[in-house]
Design a protein around this motif. Structure first.
Motif, mmCIF file in Angstrom:
data_model
loop_
_atom_site.group_PDB
_atom_site.id
_atom_site.type_symbol
_atom_site.label_atom_id
_atom_site.label_comp_id
_atom_site.label_asym_id
_atom_site.label_seq_id
_atom_site.Cartn_x
_atom_site.Cartn_y
_atom_site.Cartn_z
ATOM 1 N N GLY A 1 34.204 64.338 57.904
ATOM 2 C CA GLY A 1 34.906 65.568 57.535
ATOM 3 C C GLY A 1 33.952 66.690 57.172
ATOM 4 N N THR A 2 32.660 66.391 57.021
ATOM 5 C CA THR A 2 31.680 67.441 56.729
ATOM 6 C C THR A 2 31.132 67.946 58.056
ATOM 7 N N GLY A 3 31.402 69.204 58.349
ATOM 8 C CA GLY A 3 30.946 69.764 59.620
ATOM 9 C C GLY A 3 30.774 71.261 59.509
ATOM 10 N N PRO A 4 30.350 71.907 60.582
ATOM 11 C CA PRO A 4 30.089 73.356 60.532
ATOM 12 C C PRO A 4 31.317 74.163 60.129
ATOM 13 N N ALA A 5 32.528 73.680 60.418
ATOM 14 C CA ALA A 5 33.713 74.471 60.060
ATOM 15 C C ALA A 5 34.115 74.233 58.607
ATOM 16 N N THR A 6 33.944 73.010 58.109
ATOM 17 C CA THR A 6 34.419 72.699 56.757
ATOM 18 C C THR A 6 33.373 72.972 55.689
ATOM 19 N N ASN A 7 32.113 72.663 55.994
ATOM 20 C CA ASN A 7 31.068 72.869 54.994
ATOM 21 C C ASN A 7 29.716 73.088 55.673
ATOM 22 N N PRO A 8 29.525 74.300 56.248
ATOM 23 C CA PRO A 8 28.258 74.559 56.952
ATOM 24 C C PRO A 8 27.052 74.440 56.022
ATOM 25 N N TRP B 1 29.050 61.484 62.546
ATOM 26 C CA TRP B 1 30.272 60.983 61.900
ATOM 27 C C TRP B 1 31.439 61.832 62.366
ATOM 28 N N GLU B 2 32.626 61.322 62.165
ATOM 29 C CA GLU B 2 33.834 62.044 62.544
ATOM 30 C C GLU B 2 33.871 63.366 61.776
ATOM 31 N N GLY B 3 34.046 64.457 62.503
ATOM 32 C CA GLY B 3 34.109 65.773 61.869
ATOM 33 C C GLY B 3 32.806 66.545 61.955
ATOM 34 N N LEU B 4 31.706 65.874 62.343
ATOM 35 C CA LEU B 4 30.434 66.607 62.452
ATOM 36 C C LEU B 4 30.470 67.511 63.690
ATOM 37 N N THR B 5 30.989 66.963 64.787
ATOM 38 C CA THR B 5 31.245 67.770 65.985
ATOM 39 C C THR B 5 32.634 67.374 66.483
ATOM 40 N N ASP B 6 33.218 68.226 67.345
ATOM 41 C CA ASP B 6 34.581 67.944 67.814
ATOM 42 C C ASP B 6 34.644 66.687 68.666
ATOM 43 N N THR B 7 33.617 66.504 69.473
ATOM 44 C CA THR B 7 33.631 65.306 70.318
ATOM 45 C C THR B 7 32.449 64.413 69.955
ATOM 46 N N ALA B 8 32.674 63.130 70.100
ATOM 47 C CA ALA B 8 31.624 62.171 69.744
ATOM 48 C C ALA B 8 30.581 62.116 70.863
ATOM 49 N N PRO B 9 29.299 62.088 70.481
ATOM 50 C CA PRO B 9 28.279 61.923 71.528
ATOM 51 C C PRO B 9 28.378 60.542 72.176
ATOM 52 N N LYS B 10 27.852 60.429 73.365
ATOM 53 C CA LYS B 10 27.902 59.128 74.070
ATOM 54 C C LYS B 10 26.896 58.155 73.447
#
Ligand code: OXD
Ligand code: MN
Length: 608
Positions: free
Chosen positions: A313-320, A345-354
């Motif tokens: 849940g910590t990501g550029p939109a929620t907590n840059p 982690w979930e929420g760091l970017t919109d899509t998960a890296p491969k």
């Protein structure tokens, strides 16, 4: 009634060494060289994975035992001599009995391991609001975490030598190694105890290496034991973030806020206000100690030196700001590992890296669950935070202007309301609650009470704790900070959030500051003083006039039902509940009933 132990540090370490039977002892001196050696040894033994330094310099990943991922409240005990002193919200065990049981668990528990002696200070070493302790542990992960979260080392020993009192904190993962036995990456024990002895100011923790159970300086010392010290010495140890808000004219205000766990304290502590000219600086994200200064006003410090934040849940939109804080020098726990040696982690970017490796070290299968554990963490020095106040570690702390209480409430609680006075504010703190979601045990919509966000952290009877707050307010008189209730989580009838939150919460902060300075008025309602029209630019926050109204809607019948629920909750404290708290509930009911009468009369007039 401070009880200092009648023994020296050396005697205590010697006594415990005899019991724990470690293979060796290391005194943690606080030097970078010693910490580097410890981290290197953990990488060599497979306890830590070093991340790719090109992406995340000097950072590490730890994977826990899948059964050791969070605080275990059911195994956390407040062992006061009398059960009533622990109160109805704490688990209790008779101290002599539990000590006898735990002594047998600790006997030989460190065989095959090293005992680390970690002298630590909460608050700058030697500061007037600071307190010290010494943790014994057989977990190098805990030593490394404590080195980030607190001030450790020889400076603290000098204070002890000079006669400062200290809290002994004993910790073992409870997994002794027999000769030749292969170690595991995250040793722990299915039997867990996190025990607090408030009268003798001691902490004994067995069986877990997870931060909240094992970094004993944090929840165990800085909240549970410190809350008892604070009661006896006339100060407060609180589960609160601490920020500085500066207005366009350069005036500074300091605000502490208590929200239950997982209600966005770290995000709020690192808020980037959307209102031009207003800035927010971070002082702390989890714990605040508050005491009266020489001028009679309350002053506050963050006793910690790092952040132990929830990653998902910590990501550029929620907590840059948090994303920028953890660029390096960070220990990650139970996050996913990328192919390129960085973390995700979930929420760091919109899509998960491969090609992710999940938190348990397996190739990630999205059908089998999240890549990072929902309680995955980052442990990082506070000094790395781009929004940290330059004087965040001033031993004298900051003068406190306001206190906020918040919870996760879909209904009934307005976006913001100012308490009518300190006593009403204490009532708001005592009745903090969050609605259960489908994800948690219990009935959906049912209120889970978390007074002052301290339910799992108050080291004594919470009824006495309410009384302590009331007494402090009385002694502060006109110098008492203003108290507010906030709720970022109110939902509309379609179930969607009415307020965008995050940076837009800066608008609410601005209103709070203008209330403190007396620049604006407020509307009196049964639940407190709320914004008058046009004092918060909700349209600029993308909130329509209808949604704005809904954020402050008073469903009087529903509030009266909630008052009944509050009464049942308060009844649980029995006779120890201060009369003032009951009086506040009666006042609330009276105001609501008056409002109901007014509404009925105006309905009648409309019909006539
Ligand atoms: C925390 C918590 O880890 O409150 O800070 O659980
Ligand atoms: Mn917390």
């Amino acid at each position: 009634m401070t009880t200092t132990l009648p023994r020296t540090l050396e005697a205590w370490v010697e006594e415990q060494t005899e019991l724990l039977q470690p293979d060796g002892i290391v005194w943690v001196d606080g030097s970078r060289a010693q910490l580097n050696g410890l981290l290197r040894a953990m990488v060599d033994s497979g306890q830590l994975t070093q991340l790719n330094p090109e992406h995340r310099p000097y950072s590490f990943l730890a994977r826990s035992d899948p059964d050791d991922v969070a605080r275990v409240e059911s195994r956390t005990f407040v062992c006061s001599k009398n059960e009533a002193d622990a109160g109805p919200t704490n688990n209790w065990r008779e101290p002599t009995e539990l000590k006898a049981e735990m002594t047998e668990l600790f006997r030989g528990a460190m065989r095959g391991r090293t005992l680390y002696v970690v002298p630590f200070s909460m608050g700058p070493v030697g500061g007037p609001l600071s307190r010290i302790g010494v943790q014994l542990t057989d977990s190098p992960y805990v030593v490394a975490s404590m080195s980030i979260m607190t001030r450790v080392g020889d400076d603290v020993l000098s204070r002890i030598a000079a006669g400062d009192s200290w809290v002994p904190a004993l910790h073992s993962v409870g997994a002794p190694l027999e000769p030749g036995q292969q170690d595991v990456a995250w040793p722990s024990n299915p039997t867990k105890y996190i025990a607090h002895f408030p009268e003798s100011r001691e902490i004994w923790s067995f069986g877990s290496a997870y931060g909240g159970n094992a970094i004993l300086a944090k929840k165990s010392f800085a909240l549970r034991i410190a809350s008892v010290m604070a009661r006896d010495e006339g100060w407060l140890a609180e589960h609160m973030l601490l920020i500085r808000v500066t207005d366009p004219g350069g005036r500074r205000f300091h605000i502490a806020a208590a929200f239950p766990s997982a209600c966005g304290k770290t995000n709020f502590a690192m808020l980037r206000s959307t209102i031009p000219g207003w800035t927010v600086e971070t002082l702390g994200d989890d714990i605040t100690w508050i005491a009266r200064g020489d001028d009679g006003r309350l002053r506050a410090i963050n006793p910690e030196a790092g952040f132990f934040g929830v990653a998902p849940g910590t990501g550029p939109a929620t907590n840059p700001t948090a994303v920028d804080t953890i660029w390096g020098n960070t220990i990650f726990t139970n996050v996913a590992l990328r192919e390129d040696g960085d973390v995700w982690w979930e929420g760091l970017t919109d899509t998960a890296p491969k090609g992710l490796t999940d938190w348990q070290g397996r190739p990630w299968n999205p059908a089998a669950g999240p890549a990072a554990h929902p309680n995955a963490r980052f442990t990082v020095p506070a000094s790395q935070c781009p929004s940290i106040a330059p004087d965040w570690d001033d031993p004298a702390g900051v003068p406190l202007d306001a206190i906020l209480f918040g919870g996760r409430r879909a209904s009934n609680v307005p976006l913001v309301a100012q308490a009518r006075d300190w006593q009403h504010g204490v009532f708001l703190g005592a009745t903090i609650a969050s609605e259960r979601t489908a994800a948690a045990e219990g009935t959906v919509g049912e209120l889970r009470r978390d007074p002052f966000a301290m339910l799992p952290f108050c080291g004594y009877n919470m009824a006495d704790y309410f009384g302590h707050w009331l007494e402090l307010g009385e002694s502060l008189g006109a110098e008492a900070p203003a108290i507010f209730q906030v709720n970022w989580f109110r939902k509309g009838s379609d179930g969607s959030f009415l307020w965008p939150g995050f940076g837009e919460n800066g608008r609410v902060l601005t209103w709070i500051i203008q209330r403190i300075t007396g620049e604006i008025g407020a509307a009196d309602t049964p639940v407190g003083l709320v914004p008058t029209p046009n004092t918060i630019d909700h349209l600029a926050a993308g909130v329509s006039a209808r949604d704005w109204e809904a954020l402050f809607d008073l469903d009087v019948n529903s509030l009266l039902d909630e008052a009944d629920d509050t009464e049942r909750f308060l009844d649980g404290f029995g006779e120890r509940l201060p009369a003032e708290v009951r009086a506040q509930l009666a006042d609330l009911r009276r105001r609501l009933e008056t409002r109901l009468g007014v509404e009925a009369a105006s309905l009648q007039r409309a019909v006539a």
